[in-house]
Design a protein around this motif. Structure first.
Motif, short mmCIF file in Angstrom:
data_model
loop_
_atom_site.label_atom_id
_atom_site.label_comp_id
_atom_site.label_asym_id
_atom_site.label_seq_id
_atom_site.Cartn_x
_atom_site.Cartn_y
_atom_site.Cartn_z
N VAL A 28 0.84 -1.19 0.00
CA VAL A 28 0.00 0.00 0.00
C VAL A 28 0.89 1.25 0.00
N THR A 29 0.51 2.24 -0.82
CA THR A 29 1.20 3.52 -0.84
C THR A 29 0.21 4.57 -0.34
N VAL A 30 0.68 5.38 0.62
CA VAL A 30 -0.19 6.35 1.28
C VAL A 30 0.50 7.70 1.44
N HIS A 31 -0.33 8.73 1.62
CA HIS A 31 0.13 9.98 2.20
C HIS A 31 -0.25 9.88 3.66
N ALA A 32 0.60 10.34 4.55
CA ALA A 32 0.32 10.25 5.98
C ALA A 32 0.92 11.44 6.71
N THR A 33 0.18 11.89 7.72
CA THR A 33 0.66 12.92 8.63
C THR A 33 0.45 12.41 10.04
N GLY A 34 1.51 12.45 10.85
CA GLY A 34 1.44 11.97 12.23
C GLY A 34 1.65 13.11 13.21
N ILE A 35 0.80 13.12 14.25
CA ILE A 35 0.85 14.13 15.31
C ILE A 35 0.87 13.42 16.65
N VAL A 36 1.66 13.93 17.58
CA VAL A 36 1.62 13.45 18.96
C VAL A 36 0.47 14.19 19.63
N GLU A 37 -0.50 13.44 20.14
CA GLU A 37 -1.68 14.05 20.75
C GLU A 37 -1.29 14.95 21.93
N GLU A 38 -0.39 14.46 22.78
CA GLU A 38 0.08 15.25 23.90
C GLU A 38 0.95 16.38 23.36
N GLY A 39 0.43 17.57 23.32
CA GLY A 39 1.16 18.72 22.79
C GLY A 39 0.78 19.08 21.36
#
Length: 122
Positions: A28-39
């Motif tokens: 699978v090929t994706v665009h992804a954005t990851g965020i740390v919920e704390e902060g």
């Protein structure tokens, strides 16, 4: 957000897709954005300058558990939000090199760009 059966990761469809769905063993090929919920701090995005879409093998443990299970069943073109608790993400140790603290909860927005099954493009 709705639960993923058997896991604490939750999911929410933002934009519906169509056609093939992500299944165990697919590439699978994706665009992804990851965020740390704390902060509320972004630690990674394939949409940032110099970055490219991310490709992985689905459902076989090549990525963190919450992501692995949270993307199964997505269609091409679908965008989904995932909320991944630490024990289904990077755990008690976090991932300091990426700014993910110990026990950090992760928020991902993932868009499926393409799916390749065992027989090729789906």
């Amino acid at each position: 957000m709705e639960p993923i059966p058997g896991y604490e990761t939750t999911k929410q469809t933002i934009t519906a897709g169509s056609g093939p769905v992500v299944a165990k063993g697919d590439t699978v090929t994706v665009h992804a954005t990851g965020i740390v919920e704390e902060g509320n701090k972004k630690f990674w995005s394939t949409k940032d300058p110099g970055q490219q879409p991310f490709t992985y093998q689905a459902g076989v443990g090549k990525v963190i558990t919450g992501w692995d299970q949270g993307c199964l069943g997505m269609n091409v073109g679908e965008t989904r939000k995932l909320r991944i608790p630490a024990h289904e993400g990077y755990g008690a140790g976090g991932f300091p090199a990426w700014g993910i603290p110990p026990g950090g909860t992760l928020l991902f927005e993932i868009e499926v760009l393409s799916i390749k099954g065992k027989g090729g493009e789906l």
